[in-house]
Structure formats: C-alpha cells, structure tokens
Write a protein that holds these residues in place. Structure first.
Motif, short mmCIF file in Angstrom:
data_model
loop_
_atom_site.label_atom_id
_atom_site.label_comp_id
_atom_site.label_asym_id
_atom_site.label_seq_id
_atom_site.Cartn_x
_atom_site.Cartn_y
_atom_site.Cartn_z
N ALA A 55 30.53 29.74 11.01
CA ALA A 55 29.30 29.00 10.77
C ALA A 55 28.24 30.02 10.87
O ALA A 55 27.13 30.35 10.50
N ALA A 56 28.41 30.75 12.39
CA ALA A 56 27.56 31.97 12.62
C ALA A 56 27.18 32.88 11.79
O ALA A 56 26.28 33.37 11.53
N LEU A 57 28.37 33.57 11.06
CA LEU A 57 28.32 34.36 10.27
C LEU A 57 27.64 33.88 9.22
O LEU A 57 26.63 34.73 8.34
N CYS A 58 27.82 32.79 8.53
CA CYS A 58 26.97 32.35 7.32
C CYS A 58 25.61 32.23 7.68
O CYS A 58 24.69 32.12 6.69
N LEU A 59 25.10 32.05 9.00
CA LEU A 59 23.47 31.96 9.30
C LEU A 59 22.98 33.22 9.62
O LEU A 59 21.95 33.40 9.75
N LEU A 60 23.77 34.17 9.53
CA LEU A 60 23.14 35.79 9.68
C LEU A 60 21.97 36.00 8.67
O LEU A 60 20.93 36.43 9.08
N PRO A 61 22.13 35.75 7.55
CA PRO A 61 20.99 35.94 6.37
C PRO A 61 19.60 35.04 6.91
O PRO A 61 18.66 35.26 6.35
N LEU A 62 19.83 33.91 7.53
CA LEU A 62 18.72 33.01 7.83
C LEU A 62 17.63 33.80 8.81
O LEU A 62 16.46 33.70 8.45
N GLY A 63 18.02 34.63 9.84
CA GLY A 63 17.03 35.24 10.48
C GLY A 63 16.06 36.15 9.82
O GLY A 63 14.73 35.85 9.80
N PRO A 64 16.47 37.21 8.90
CA PRO A 64 15.57 37.96 8.27
C PRO A 64 14.75 37.05 7.06
O PRO A 64 13.52 37.22 6.91
N ALA A 65 15.49 35.92 6.72
CA ALA A 65 14.64 35.02 5.70
C ALA A 65 13.55 34.51 6.34
O ALA A 65 12.58 34.29 5.72
N LEU A 66 13.70 33.62 7.43
CA LEU A 66 12.81 33.35 8.31
C LEU A 66 11.64 34.24 8.49
O LEU A 66 10.54 33.82 8.67
N SER A 67 12.10 35.27 8.96
CA SER A 67 11.06 36.48 9.29
C SER A 67 10.09 36.62 8.19
O SER A 67 9.05 36.75 8.30
N ALA A 68 10.68 37.01 7.07
CA ALA A 68 9.88 37.23 5.72
C ALA A 68 9.06 35.96 5.40
O ALA A 68 7.95 36.25 4.87
N ALA A 69 9.50 34.94 5.64
CA ALA A 69 8.72 33.53 5.29
C ALA A 69 7.57 33.56 6.21
O ALA A 69 6.37 33.02 5.78
N LEU A 70 7.70 33.63 7.50
CA LEU A 70 6.64 33.71 8.37
C LEU A 70 5.69 34.83 8.17
O LEU A 70 4.29 34.57 8.41
N TYR A 71 6.02 36.00 7.68
CA TYR A 71 5.18 37.07 7.48
C TYR A 71 4.15 36.61 6.16
O TYR A 71 2.99 36.57 5.99
N ALA A 72 5.06 36.13 5.21
CA ALA A 72 4.19 35.64 3.81
C ALA A 72 3.35 34.59 4.23
O ALA A 72 2.18 34.41 3.70
N LEU A 73 3.73 33.51 4.84
CA LEU A 73 2.73 32.46 5.36
C LEU A 73 1.51 32.79 6.18
O LEU A 73 0.26 32.49 6.09
N HIS A 74 1.84 33.65 7.10
CA HIS A 74 0.55 34.45 7.98
C HIS A 74 -0.38 35.24 7.10
O HIS A 74 -1.49 35.20 7.38
N HIS A 75 0.26 35.62 5.99
CA HIS A 75 -0.94 36.72 5.21
C HIS A 75 -1.23 35.65 3.78
O HIS A 75 -1.61 36.47 3.00
N ARG A 76 -1.03 34.53 4.01
CA ARG A 76 -1.23 33.81 2.64
C ARG A 76 -2.93 33.72 2.51
O ARG A 76 -3.72 33.72 3.47
N SER A 77 -3.31 33.70 1.18
CA SER A 77 -4.61 33.51 0.92
C SER A 77 -5.13 32.15 0.61
O SER A 77 -4.32 31.23 0.06
N ALA A 78 -6.29 31.77 0.98
CA ALA A 78 -6.76 30.37 0.76
C ALA A 78 -7.59 30.37 -0.60
O ALA A 78 -7.87 29.26 -1.14
N ASP A 79 -7.58 31.43 -1.29
CA ASP A 79 -8.21 31.63 -2.65
C ASP A 79 -7.43 31.44 -3.84
O ASP A 79 -6.35 32.19 -3.82
#
Length: 240
Positions: A55-79
């Motif tokens: 299960a831990a091996l299956c969750l390895l892609p989750l870390g980079p995916a969450l990181s990219a999501a945080l980056y995108a949400l932080h740089h979101r535009s309200a326009d």
C-alpha cells in the motif's frame, strides 16, 4: 460593450466564484489522474496488515501529486479571464515532484513501520503505553509532513532544510499545526464513517484549506528565509 464593462469582466463576485470552482475541479481531476496508477493498485489489495508495504508503494505518487496541486492552488487567479490551472499544475509538478518525493518517501516508509508495528503490537511484547506513544509519534509525523509538503511545494530549499523548517514550524505556529491536524482528522473521519474515496474526491478543497491555515508559515518563510517562491515573478503571488 463599453470600455468600463469590458475592463470589469471577470473580476466580479460571481466571476471569482466561477474561477475558484473551475480551478478546484481542474486541480482535482489532474491530482486524481496523477495518482490513478497507485489508486488502482490500492483497490486490488486486500485489507490485510501484511499488505501495508505494498500500500505504501501505491501511495508513492501521491506526494508529488499533492505538491503540484498545492502549487497550482497557491498560484490560482481570481480573474475568470486569467485561468490556467492545468498549466500551473504542470509547472508545479516539474518544479516540485522530485523534492516532494525526497520527503514523501521517507515519511511514508516511517508511517508504514509505525502502522505495521501497531497492527502487530500483540506480538511485540511491549507494554501498552508504547502503542499510545507510537500513535502519538505517527500523528506528529503526519503534521510535520503537512508543513513539509507546503514548504517544498512553494519554496526551493535543500531537503534537510525543508525538514528542519517543518519541524520548527510545528511549535512556532500552533494555529497552523492545529489547522493541519483538523484537516487530517476530517479526512480520517470521512474515511471511517463514509468511504475512503471521499477524501480523494475532496482533495482540492482540503488542500486549499491547508494553504489557508498555513498562511503564517508561508509568510514567515517568505520574510525570514527566502525572497520569493520558485518560478514566481514579483507581484504575481496570489494571497489566500
């Protein structure tokens, strides 16, 4: 259409709400797509403690995916006219996937050891208070991981410096830590009471809430430890 109305297009309340919904849905879809191989593997695993390493091996892609999501949400535009969440997600993945994995993989391994020990605690012969201590250490590790994920998603530090800053902010900003703890408890409750799929489907709103609660951590890091997040031009930061 008049010039004044054209200039105001995309900046009203409804437009900002639509922009937020569009960004959340796009980031959620991209996050699930990035985690799809691991999630498919988890569905095939039987709910047996012996499968925890798999299960831990299956969750390895989750870390980079969450990181990219945080980056995108932080740089979101309200326009509404300046929406590029997919581009921001791809940029966040390119900048942060490897740094996030350097922190996520050891954390996942450590949590797997704790979980495996707790599920086989009767065979260890240790006193019962050791189980409570291990659970407390596991909870603290998750909170450290939440701070580390935010830092490595938005800033460029050496891995050991990110780890130290995440530990430092655990007590430095207790409200931010409490906010992360509340979100982790909410995700656990949704999993236990409803379905394990629900936290995954609500990942984008939960991550946006994590960014809100981590605002003191982000501000102090900007002010004291670096000049500007990676890939961010002056004046381009979207404050949450």
């Amino acid at each position: 259409m008049s010039t004044a109305r054209t200039a105001g297009f995309g900046t009203g309340v409804l437009s900002r709400a639509a922009a937020l919904v569009h960004t959340l849905l796009t980031v959620e879809a991209l996050l699930l797509l990035a985690c799809a191989p691991g999630l498919a593997g988890l569905l095939l695993l039987a709910p047996d403690p012996a499968n925890l390493p798999l299960a831990a091996l299956c969750l390895l892609p989750l870390g980079p995916a969450l990181s990219a999501a945080l980056y995108a949400l932080h740089h979101r535009s309200a326009d509404l006219t300046e929406l590029h969440p997919a581009r921001a997600y791809a940029r966040g993945w390119r900048l942060g996937a490897l740094p996030a994995l350097r922190l996520w993989a050891p954390l996942l391994a450590w949590l797997t050891v704790i979980a495996f020990t707790l599920t086989h605690f009767g065979a260890t012969g240790l006193p019962g208070w050791w189980a409570a201590l291990l659970a407390l250490v596991g909870a603290g590790s998750l909170l450290w991981g939440a701070h580390a994920l935010v830092l490595t998603s938005l800033f460029t530090f050496r891995t050991r410096d990110t780890a130290r800053l995440a530990a430092y902010f655990l007590l430095r900003h207790p409200r931010a830590t409490l906010g992360a703890a509340s979100l982790l408890l909410l995700a656990a409750a949704l999993t236990a009471l409803l379905t394990e799929a629900l936290p995954a489907l609500l990942a984008a709103p939960l991550l946006l809430s994590l960014l809100h609660s981590s605002r003191p951590v982000i501000d102090e890091t900007l002010a004291e430890f670096t000049a500007r997040p990676p890939g961010e031009e002056a004046g381009n930061e979207h404050r949450l």
